[in-house]
Design an enzyme around this catalytic site. Sequence first.
Site, PDB file in Angstrom:
ATOM      1  N   GLU A  94      13.762  -2.235  -6.092  1.00  0.00           N
ATOM      2  CA  GLU A  94      13.673  -3.585  -6.636  1.00  0.00           C
ATOM      3  C   GLU A  94      12.453  -3.747  -7.530  1.00  0.00           C
ATOM      4  O   GLU A  94      11.426  -3.093  -7.334  1.00  0.00           O
ATOM      5  CB  GLU A  94      13.560  -4.606  -5.495  1.00  0.00           C
ATOM      6  CG  GLU A  94      14.701  -4.562  -4.517  1.00  0.00           C
ATOM      7  CD  GLU A  94      14.358  -5.295  -3.234  1.00  0.00           C
ATOM      8  OE1 GLU A  94      13.776  -6.394  -3.326  1.00  0.00           O
ATOM      9  OE2 GLU A  94      14.671  -4.776  -2.161  1.00  0.00           O
ATOM     10  N   CYS A 107       6.156  -7.264 -10.728  1.00  0.00           N
ATOM     11  CA  CYS A 107       5.850  -6.684  -9.414  1.00  0.00           C
ATOM     12  C   CYS A 107       6.711  -5.436  -9.260  1.00  0.00           C
ATOM     13  O   CYS A 107       7.945  -5.534  -9.236  1.00  0.00           O
ATOM     14  CB  CYS A 107       6.136  -7.693  -8.310  1.00  0.00           C
ATOM     15  SG  CYS A 107       5.811  -7.059  -6.645  1.00  0.00           S
ATOM     16  N   CYS A 114       9.988   1.922   2.768  1.00  0.00           N
ATOM     17  CA  CYS A 114       8.589   1.978   3.176  1.00  0.00           C
ATOM     18  C   CYS A 114       8.511   2.491   4.605  1.00  0.00           C
ATOM     19  O   CYS A 114       9.363   2.167   5.442  1.00  0.00           O
ATOM     20  CB  CYS A 114       7.954   0.584   3.087  1.00  0.00           C
ATOM     21  SG  CYS A 114       6.180   0.556   3.465  1.00  0.00           S
ATOM     22  N   CYS A 118       5.919  -2.655   8.941  1.00  0.00           N
ATOM     23  CA  CYS A 118       5.360  -3.977   9.207  1.00  0.00           C
ATOM     24  C   CYS A 118       6.455  -4.896   9.744  1.00  0.00           C
ATOM     25  O   CYS A 118       7.553  -4.952   9.199  1.00  0.00           O
ATOM     26  CB  CYS A 118       4.746  -4.559   7.946  1.00  0.00           C
ATOM     27  SG  CYS A 118       3.337  -3.603   7.322  1.00  0.00           S
ATOM     28  N   CYS A 121       8.321  -7.553   7.413  1.00  0.00           N
ATOM     29  CA  CYS A 121       8.724  -7.128   6.070  1.00  0.00           C
ATOM     30  C   CYS A 121      10.084  -6.447   6.089  1.00  0.00           C
ATOM     31  O   CYS A 121      10.382  -5.633   6.961  1.00  0.00           O
ATOM     32  CB  CYS A 121       7.677  -6.167   5.504  1.00  0.00           C
ATOM     33  SG  CYS A 121       8.019  -5.595   3.826  1.00  0.00           S
ATOM     34  N   GLU A 163       4.240   1.746   0.172  1.00  0.00           N
ATOM     35  CA  GLU A 163       2.784   1.732   0.320  1.00  0.00           C
ATOM     36  C   GLU A 163       2.182   2.559  -0.809  1.00  0.00           C
ATOM     37  O   GLU A 163       2.280   3.794  -0.814  1.00  0.00           O
ATOM     38  CB  GLU A 163       2.386   2.302   1.688  1.00  0.00           C
ATOM     39  CG  GLU A 163       0.912   2.617   1.856  1.00  0.00           C
ATOM     40  CD  GLU A 163      -0.022   1.478   1.486  1.00  0.00           C
ATOM     41  OE1 GLU A 163      -0.880   1.681   0.602  1.00  0.00           O
ATOM     42  OE2 GLU A 163       0.113   0.361   2.063  1.00  0.00           O
ATOM     43  N   SER A 194      -1.799  -3.230  -4.113  1.00  0.00           N
ATOM     44  CA  SER A 194      -1.852  -3.814  -2.776  1.00  0.00           C
ATOM     45  C   SER A 194      -1.581  -2.739  -1.726  1.00  0.00           C
ATOM     46  O   SER A 194      -0.630  -1.972  -1.847  1.00  0.00           O
ATOM     47  CB  SER A 194      -0.805  -4.929  -2.651  1.00  0.00           C
ATOM     48  OG  SER A 194      -0.787  -5.459  -1.345  1.00  0.00           O
ATOM     49  N   SER A 217      -3.370  -6.157   2.487  1.00  0.00           N
ATOM     50  CA  SER A 217      -2.467  -6.898   3.363  1.00  0.00           C
ATOM     51  C   SER A 217      -3.098  -6.905   4.753  1.00  0.00           C
ATOM     52  O   SER A 217      -3.055  -5.905   5.469  1.00  0.00           O
ATOM     53  CB  SER A 217      -1.087  -6.214   3.401  1.00  0.00           C
ATOM     54  OG  SER A 217      -0.474  -6.287   2.129  1.00  0.00           O
ATOM     55  N   HIS A 219      -3.239 -10.009   7.330  1.00  0.00           N
ATOM     56  CA  HIS A 219      -2.219 -10.700   8.137  1.00  0.00           C
ATOM     57  C   HIS A 219      -2.572 -11.000   9.585  1.00  0.00           C
ATOM     58  O   HIS A 219      -1.844 -11.758  10.226  1.00  0.00           O
ATOM     59  CB  HIS A 219      -0.891  -9.947   8.072  1.00  0.00           C
ATOM     60  CG  HIS A 219      -0.423  -9.675   6.682  1.00  0.00           C
ATOM     61  ND1 HIS A 219      -0.474 -10.619   5.678  1.00  0.00           N
ATOM     62  CD2 HIS A 219       0.086  -8.551   6.114  1.00  0.00           C
ATOM     63  CE1 HIS A 219      -0.008 -10.092   4.556  1.00  0.00           C
ATOM     64  NE2 HIS A 219       0.332  -8.835   4.789  1.00  0.00           N
ATOM     65  N   ASN A 293       8.017 -15.621   4.505  1.00  0.00           N
ATOM     66  CA  ASN A 293       9.399 -15.643   4.041  1.00  0.00           C
ATOM     67  C   ASN A 293      10.296 -15.275   5.215  1.00  0.00           C
ATOM     68  O   ASN A 293      10.078 -14.239   5.848  1.00  0.00           O
ATOM     69  CB  ASN A 293       9.615 -14.623   2.913  1.00  0.00           C
ATOM     70  CG  ASN A 293       9.175 -15.160   1.570  1.00  0.00           C
ATOM     71  OD1 ASN A 293       9.700 -16.152   1.081  1.00  0.00           O
ATOM     72  ND2 ASN A 293       8.198 -14.495   0.976  1.00  0.00           N
ATOM     73  N   CYS A 336       9.509  -8.754  -0.897  1.00  0.00           N
ATOM     74  CA  CYS A 336       9.714  -7.312  -0.876  1.00  0.00           C
ATOM     75  C   CYS A 336      10.865  -6.899   0.034  1.00  0.00           C
ATOM     76  O   CYS A 336      10.871  -7.231   1.206  1.00  0.00           O
ATOM     77  CB  CYS A 336       8.440  -6.615  -0.408  1.00  0.00           C
ATOM     78  SG  CYS A 336       7.014  -6.923  -1.451  1.00  0.00           S
TER      79      CYS A 336
END
Length: 348
Positions: A94, A107, A114, A118, A121, A163, A194, A217, A219, A293, A336
């Site tokens: 994406e 982005c 990944c 997480c 995510c 990552e 990031s 990141s 969190h 999200n 993401c």
Amino acid sequence: MKKEIFGLTPEALQQEFVAVGLKKFRAAQVYQWLYKKSVFKFADMHNISKADIAVLEENFTVLPAQIKILTRWQSSDNLTEKLLLELADGNSVETVLMHHDYGYSVCVSSQVGCAMGCAFCASGLNGCVRNLTAAEIIMQVYLFNAMIAPQQVSRVVVMGSGEPMLNYDEVLGALKFLHREDTLFMSYRNMTVSTCGVIPGIERLTQEAVPINLAISLHAVKNDVRTELMPVNKGYPFPDVIAAAEKYAQAGGRQVTYEYILIKDKNDTPEDAQLLSNYLKFKHASVNLIPANPVPEKGFERPSAKRIEGFLRTLQKNKINATIRKEMGKDINAACGQLRAKFNRRDV
């Protein structure tokens, strides 16, 4: 077997062209069509003879022209557009275009999927399939560049799936290519990488001595909560990540952005806000608060507006530079991994 030429330097491109009998100057012409005009089909390069176009088409491919757009979604406010792209090996990735008052940013993803796992995510729902090449990263920017011509992308953020620090060489190679004067000539100060806290990558970026923006990141600032949300915390505990990021900030004079997703009843309490303030006080830091999200597979919810505002006020009271991220593209699954996950579920 045709040779892929997207992302080659002018010198490498010239060598490839001479090897198939083309004149050296053709490389400079094609290079300009690709990276200054965002034209990816040889037949559309109007100052090249038909005979040479035939040679080019017989021997070479250009990555953006080979990419299939599986899904193209635009937000209702027309400020965000997301593409789900099929790569040559059948994998999908994406990329998102965002229109700001200062111009266009993209982005980009750095991996297919990944491996970080997480909890909040969607990118890592199926793990990491593979790293993207530098050309595949550059391609994401140039696809959008062609769509918005004669305007062009002025900023890039490596915040999509993957990552970046686990694909360091290809990511940095892509950013350095976009910085070239004969491509987009994009300022390093308009680039952001990031990471969820892979310290060796942060240390390597510090040694690069280029003013790329670093985003962490974070969190959570309770060890057990962050480990639950981000397993990477087991290998790279967040206090050590903050220390490495502060060294980066001091070395380059660039403030580090700490991304903090607010998840209802998980990391959004007044105590969490005060702890975050304590860790970042006197650091070269700003905080980007991100209301969660919704990810159906994970079951997380966003806090109330009152709780979000209260969290922000606590940070500001402690003199921490903090903002609430402006949401863009929520209605098109711009977070993401969400679109790729949705597309894959459709095929099941």
